[in-house]
Design a protein around this motif. Structure first.
Motif, PDB file in Angstrom:
ATOM      1  N   MET A 156       0.812  -0.848  -0.009  1.00  0.00           N
ATOM      2  CA  MET A 156      -0.156  -0.484   0.077  1.00  0.00           C
ATOM      3  C   MET A 156       0.857   1.366   0.221  1.00  0.00           C
ATOM      4  O   MET A 156       1.956   1.192   0.827  1.00  0.00           O
ATOM      5  CB  MET A 156      -1.013  -0.192   0.541  1.00  0.00           C
ATOM      6  CG  MET A 156      -2.210  -0.370   0.618  1.00  0.00           C
ATOM      7  SD  MET A 156      -3.023  -0.465   3.078  1.00  0.00           S
ATOM      8  CE  MET A 156      -4.702  -1.667   1.849  1.00  0.00           C
TER       9      MET A 156
ATOM     10  N   LYS B 226       6.117   3.454   0.052  1.00  0.00           N
ATOM     11  CA  LYS B 226       5.497   1.952   0.617  1.00  0.00           C
ATOM     12  C   LYS B 226       5.547   0.949   1.825  1.00  0.00           C
ATOM     13  O   LYS B 226       6.609   0.825   2.396  1.00  0.00           O
ATOM     14  CB  LYS B 226       5.153   0.913  -1.205  1.00  0.00           C
ATOM     15  CG  LYS B 226       6.230   0.017  -0.888  1.00  0.00           C
ATOM     16  CD  LYS B 226       6.468  -0.548  -2.504  1.00  0.00           C
ATOM     17  CE  LYS B 226       7.698  -1.950  -2.243  1.00  0.00           C
ATOM     18  NZ  LYS B 226       7.294  -2.642  -3.478  1.00  0.00           N
TER      19      LYS B 226
ATOM     20  N   ASP C  60      -5.591   2.712   0.960  1.00  0.00           N
ATOM     21  CA  ASP C  60      -5.891   2.093   0.540  1.00  0.00           C
ATOM     22  C   ASP C  60      -6.609   1.725  -0.425  1.00  0.00           C
ATOM     23  O   ASP C  60      -7.515   2.510  -0.854  1.00  0.00           O
ATOM     24  CB  ASP C  60      -6.791   1.245   2.069  1.00  0.00           C
ATOM     25  CG  ASP C  60      -7.494  -0.591   1.671  1.00  0.00           C
ATOM     26  OD1 ASP C  60      -7.380  -0.895   0.266  1.00  0.00           O
ATOM     27  OD2 ASP C  60      -8.585  -0.273   1.891  1.00  0.00           O
ATOM     28  N   ARG C  61      -6.391   1.196  -1.850  1.00  0.00           N
ATOM     29  CA  ARG C  61      -7.094   1.571  -3.219  1.00  0.00           C
ATOM     30  C   ARG C  61      -8.095   0.748  -3.088  1.00  0.00           C
ATOM     31  O   ARG C  61      -8.807   0.588  -4.094  1.00  0.00           O
ATOM     32  CB  ARG C  61      -6.254   1.274  -3.983  1.00  0.00           C
ATOM     33  CG  ARG C  61      -4.739   1.766  -4.545  1.00  0.00           C
ATOM     34  CD  ARG C  61      -3.886   1.709  -5.577  1.00  0.00           C
ATOM     35  NE  ARG C  61      -4.988   1.982  -6.704  1.00  0.00           N
ATOM     36  CZ  ARG C  61      -5.004   1.835  -8.130  1.00  0.00           C
ATOM     37  NH1 ARG C  61      -3.793   0.656  -8.505  1.00  0.00           N
ATOM     38  NH2 ARG C  61      -6.149   1.536  -8.775  1.00  0.00           N
TER      39      ARG C  61
END
Length: 288
Positions: A148, A159, A276-277
């Motif tokens: 993430m 990340k 958070d995608r």
């Protein structure tokens, strides 16, 4: 009663009478004192001076010591108050800095409504790996997952590298290499965007390295902004990475490498946001 004893008493009596007469005489109103009176007065005055000077010296000494003690106590109190003032000033500066970071984080969160935000704080940073990674106080229990993107209110910093239940290690952009790269893009006004990769950090220049991966008629220039791209499938699009400060073409002039000043202060990282995608992906699936 013996003769000598009577004689002693007589002498004492005569002495008392003489003393009374002299005292009465000295108390009478006269302009000039007699010779014996002067002698007595001068003797008494001299004796008083001799006795008074040491007494005055001792009194002044004790007064000086008392003043020194009072000054010491006052200085002690002032030093303590000064230390407390410095502590309060330092705390105030920390609070102001924290508030500024939080305001920036809120602004970022407002501008990135499509992403789920997980707020955290840096709890560990090794001096030996200062520019390589940090540890934050959010983990899998909070929804943090590997890879993430992690940002601050100023821009992207790296990340998620590994996750535990309550903590996570974040790989910083300044610690990236050929195995840890970020898809990035540079928007060009009235022309095609330039796509590339953040694939390292130049320690001498203290800048991120952006390499172009797709031929383009557009050329990289100083002051162009570099942002994240979703082409790699890992990171959200549009996260600020930095600004180009230097451009170097290869020896054949076919490709370009740019040196990027990070948007975030990589030396001083406190509050972070894990992006958070999943929310974005869910919306994309719904559109389909």
């Amino acid at each position: 009663m013996s003769f000598f004893r009577k004689k002693s008493l007589f002498i004492i009596l005569i002495g008392i009478i003489v003393a009374v007469v002299l005292i009465g005489y000295s108390l009478s109103d006269r302009e000039n004192a007699s010779g014996p009176e002067k002698v007595v007065v001068d003797t008494v005055g001299w004796a008083q001076t001799v006795i008074n000077k040491p007494l005055q010296f001792i009194t002044d000494s004790f007064s000086g010591i008392k003043d020194i003690k009072n000054t010491y106590e006052e200085n002690k109190v002032l030093r303590q108050e000064l230390a407390e003032h410095k502590t309060l000033t330092s705390k105030m500066q920390d609070i102001e800095k924290e508030n500024e970071e939080l305001r920036k984080s809120i602004d970022v969160e407002e501008s990135n409504r499509d992403y789920e935000s997980i707020h955290g704080n840096v709890i560990a940073r090794s001096p030996e790996r200062w520019m390589d990674q940090v540890t934050i106080d959010q983990g899998s229990n909070s929804g943090v997952k590997k890879d993430m993107a992690v940002i601050t209110g100023e821009g992207m910093i790296g990340k998620v590298q590994s996750v535990s239940a309550s903590t996570a290690k974040v790989k910083l952009l300044t610690g990236f290499d050929q195995l840890n790269r970020v898809s990035a893009t540079v928007s060009v006004k009235d022309d095609k965007d330039i796509f590339g990769l953040i694939e390292g950090y130049d320690e001498k220049k203290e800048k991120l390295i952006f390499s172009v991966i797709e031929e383009s008629d557009s050329k990289l220039k100083e002051e162009m902004e570099v942002v994240s791209s979703n082409l790699g499938g890992l990171y959200p699009q549009g996260l600020s990475i930095g600004e180009i400060v230097e451009v170097e073409p290869d020896e054949y002039g076919l490709t370009q490498t740019a040196y990027v000043e990070p948007s975030a202060d990589m030396y001083d990282i406190n509050h972070v946001i894990v992006v958070d995608r999943s929310l974005e992906n869910d919306d994309s699936e719904g559109d389909e």
